[in-house]
Design a protein around this motif. Sequence first.
Motif, PDB file in Angstrom:
ATOM      1  N   UNK A 148      17.972  -8.284 -22.201  1.00  0.00           N
ATOM      2  CA  UNK A 148      17.579  -6.987 -21.644  1.00  0.00           C
ATOM      3  C   UNK A 148      17.348  -7.089 -20.137  1.00  0.00           C
ATOM      4  N   UNK A 149      16.761  -8.189 -19.700  1.00  0.00           N
ATOM      5  CA  UNK A 149      16.518  -8.374 -18.273  1.00  0.00           C
ATOM      6  C   UNK A 149      17.837  -8.456 -17.500  1.00  0.00           C
ATOM      7  N   UNK A 150      18.790  -9.188 -18.048  1.00  0.00           N
ATOM      8  CA  UNK A 150      20.087  -9.316 -17.376  1.00  0.00           C
ATOM      9  C   UNK A 150      20.858  -8.005 -17.347  1.00  0.00           C
ATOM     10  N   UNK A 151      20.568  -7.102 -18.282  1.00  0.00           N
ATOM     11  CA  UNK A 151      21.235  -5.793 -18.303  1.00  0.00           C
ATOM     12  C   UNK A 151      20.621  -4.809 -17.321  1.00  0.00           C
ATOM     13  N   UNK A 152      19.510  -5.189 -16.679  1.00  0.00           N
ATOM     14  CA  UNK A 152      18.884  -4.320 -15.682  1.00  0.00           C
ATOM     15  C   UNK A 152      17.977  -3.262 -16.250  1.00  0.00           C
ATOM     16  N   UNK A 153      17.591  -3.390 -17.504  1.00  0.00           N
ATOM     17  CA  UNK A 153      16.783  -2.348 -18.138  1.00  0.00           C
ATOM     18  C   UNK A 153      15.369  -2.293 -17.583  1.00  0.00           C
ATOM     19  N   UNK A 154      14.904  -3.377 -16.982  1.00  0.00           N
ATOM     20  CA  UNK A 154      13.537  -3.405 -16.471  1.00  0.00           C
ATOM     21  C   UNK A 154      13.429  -2.955 -15.017  1.00  0.00           C
ATOM     22  N   UNK A 155      14.522  -2.502 -14.445  1.00  0.00           N
ATOM     23  CA  UNK A 155      14.446  -1.962 -13.091  1.00  0.00           C
ATOM     24  C   UNK A 155      13.907  -0.537 -13.086  1.00  0.00           C
ATOM     25  N   UNK A 156      13.886   0.103 -14.244  1.00  0.00           N
ATOM     26  CA  UNK A 156      13.355   1.462 -14.401  1.00  0.00           C
ATOM     27  C   UNK A 156      14.057   2.444 -13.480  1.00  0.00           C
ATOM     28  N   UNK A 157      15.377   2.289 -13.352  1.00  0.00           N
ATOM     29  CA  UNK A 157      16.145   3.183 -12.489  1.00  0.00           C
ATOM     30  C   UNK A 157      16.574   4.452 -13.206  1.00  0.00           C
ATOM     31  N   UNK A 158      16.651   4.400 -14.529  1.00  0.00           N
ATOM     32  CA  UNK A 158      17.036   5.593 -15.271  1.00  0.00           C
ATOM     33  C   UNK A 158      15.848   6.547 -15.351  1.00  0.00           C
ATOM     34  N   UNK A 159      16.046   7.836 -15.031  1.00  0.00           N
ATOM     35  CA  UNK A 159      14.924   8.772 -15.117  1.00  0.00           C
ATOM     36  C   UNK A 159      14.459   9.015 -16.543  1.00  0.00           C
ATOM     37  N   UNK A 160      15.363   8.894 -17.509  1.00  0.00           N
ATOM     38  CA  UNK A 160      15.006   9.125 -18.901  1.00  0.00           C
ATOM     39  C   UNK A 160      15.702   8.078 -19.775  1.00  0.00           C
ATOM     40  N   UNK A 203      12.221  -1.107 -31.377  1.00  0.00           N
ATOM     41  CA  UNK A 203      12.334  -1.185 -29.926  1.00  0.00           C
ATOM     42  C   UNK A 203      12.799   0.138 -29.331  1.00  0.00           C
ATOM     43  N   UNK A 204      13.663   0.847 -30.038  1.00  0.00           N
ATOM     44  CA  UNK A 204      14.068   2.172 -29.556  1.00  0.00           C
ATOM     45  C   UNK A 204      12.871   3.120 -29.524  1.00  0.00           C
ATOM     46  N   UNK A 205      12.078   3.110 -30.585  1.00  0.00           N
ATOM     47  CA  UNK A 205      10.878   3.952 -30.621  1.00  0.00           C
ATOM     48  C   UNK A 205       9.915   3.575 -29.498  1.00  0.00           C
ATOM     49  N   UNK A 206       9.757   2.280 -29.252  1.00  0.00           N
ATOM     50  CA  UNK A 206       8.867   1.826 -28.181  1.00  0.00           C
ATOM     51  C   UNK A 206       9.349   2.307 -26.816  1.00  0.00           C
ATOM     52  N   UNK A 207      10.654   2.254 -26.574  1.00  0.00           N
ATOM     53  CA  UNK A 207      11.182   2.696 -25.287  1.00  0.00           C
ATOM     54  C   UNK A 207      11.035   4.210 -25.116  1.00  0.00           C
ATOM     55  N   UNK A 208      11.176   4.953 -26.194  1.00  0.00           N
ATOM     56  CA  UNK A 208      10.984   6.406 -26.105  1.00  0.00           C
ATOM     57  C   UNK A 208       9.534   6.726 -25.762  1.00  0.00           C
ATOM     58  N   UNK A 209       8.600   6.060 -26.424  1.00  0.00           N
ATOM     59  CA  UNK A 209       7.175   6.272 -26.137  1.00  0.00           C
ATOM     60  C   UNK A 209       6.852   5.850 -24.711  1.00  0.00           C
ATOM     61  N   UNK A 210       7.372   4.704 -24.297  1.00  0.00           N
ATOM     62  CA  UNK A 210       7.140   4.233 -22.934  1.00  0.00           C
ATOM     63  C   UNK A 210       7.688   5.227 -21.910  1.00  0.00           C
ATOM     64  N   UNK A 211       8.858   5.804 -22.192  1.00  0.00           N
ATOM     65  CA  UNK A 211       9.454   6.775 -21.277  1.00  0.00           C
ATOM     66  C   UNK A 211       8.580   8.016 -21.156  1.00  0.00           C
ATOM     67  N   UNK A 214      18.168   7.049 -22.233  1.00  0.00           N
ATOM     68  CA  UNK A 214      19.414   7.698 -22.607  1.00  0.00           C
ATOM     69  C   UNK A 214      20.290   6.838 -23.485  1.00  0.00           C
ATOM     70  N   UNK A 215      21.523   7.276 -23.642  1.00  0.00           N
ATOM     71  CA  UNK A 215      22.476   6.590 -24.509  1.00  0.00           C
ATOM     72  C   UNK A 215      22.776   5.186 -23.993  1.00  0.00           C
ATOM     73  N   UNK A 216      22.903   5.043 -22.674  1.00  0.00           N
ATOM     74  CA  UNK A 216      23.178   3.722 -22.107  1.00  0.00           C
ATOM     75  C   UNK A 216      22.060   2.740 -22.423  1.00  0.00           C
ATOM     76  N   UNK A 217      20.831   3.217 -22.330  1.00  0.00           N
ATOM     77  CA  UNK A 217      19.693   2.349 -22.651  1.00  0.00           C
ATOM     78  C   UNK A 217      19.697   1.967 -24.129  1.00  0.00           C
ATOM     79  N   UNK A 218      20.036   2.925 -24.983  1.00  0.00           N
ATOM     80  CA  UNK A 218      20.065   2.653 -26.423  1.00  0.00           C
ATOM     81  C   UNK A 218      21.099   1.585 -26.756  1.00  0.00           C
TER      82      UNK A 218
END
Length: 230
Positions: A65-77, A132-140, A79-83
């Motif tokens: 996940x770190x190598x995919x850039x998911x922790x940069x928090x650049x996406x405003x919401x 993990x999907x549920x966690x990311x939605x709640x975190x968002x 989305x499908x790419x994050x999923x």
Amino acid sequence: MQRANLKAVFKSSLAVGDFACACGAFMVAYWLRYRLPYLPPAPPGDFGLYFRFSLFIAFATFVTLYSSGLYRLEQPFFGVDDFFAIIKAITLSHLVSAAVSFAIRGKLPGDPLETYSRIVLAQSWLLSIVVMTAWHVVFDLVLSAFRRRGAALTHVLIVGGDEFGRSFHELLSQNPELGYASDGVVTEDQVGILGDRLERSSVDEVMLASREMGSQEIMQVMATCQEQRV
């Protein structure tokens, strides 16, 4: 500095939550494997060994996940790419874990297991995606609530005084949940004083939002940003 610290807290919280979700999902899968009556007879299973293996899976998931850039928090919401990034990370970590478990079976001192249960891995894969999907939605949702209150925002300076630049400024000002806060607009004829503007303000990024700027002005903006380390 305070903005950077708050962003670091959110990024760390997301990473720790992902690690806990992956580890917890694997241990729940282990519990289900040895408790559900309709599954095939379970092989011998040591809790300690499975727990250590869950830490390995969680670490592999975090690295992917770190190598995919998911922790940069650049996406405003979220989305499908994050999923799909989550699915890719979990799938890869479980494939690697399955290969490692096959390679080391019977070679660890005191390891009574010939191999780890493939049913546990399959259940863990599915549970990890759901949890993990549920966690990311709640975190968002939590992050968006903080952003609407002006916290954890990336402050930007917009270069472009035409209609497009002003509209972009208004968009960011009226929608803080996108993760950005506009600190103002620099028109095309003010590019020369951009460096002074950056020195006086704590801007994180400079955004070009003009249809009228030429290549020379764009190169000047880029050079100024490099000098100011923005």
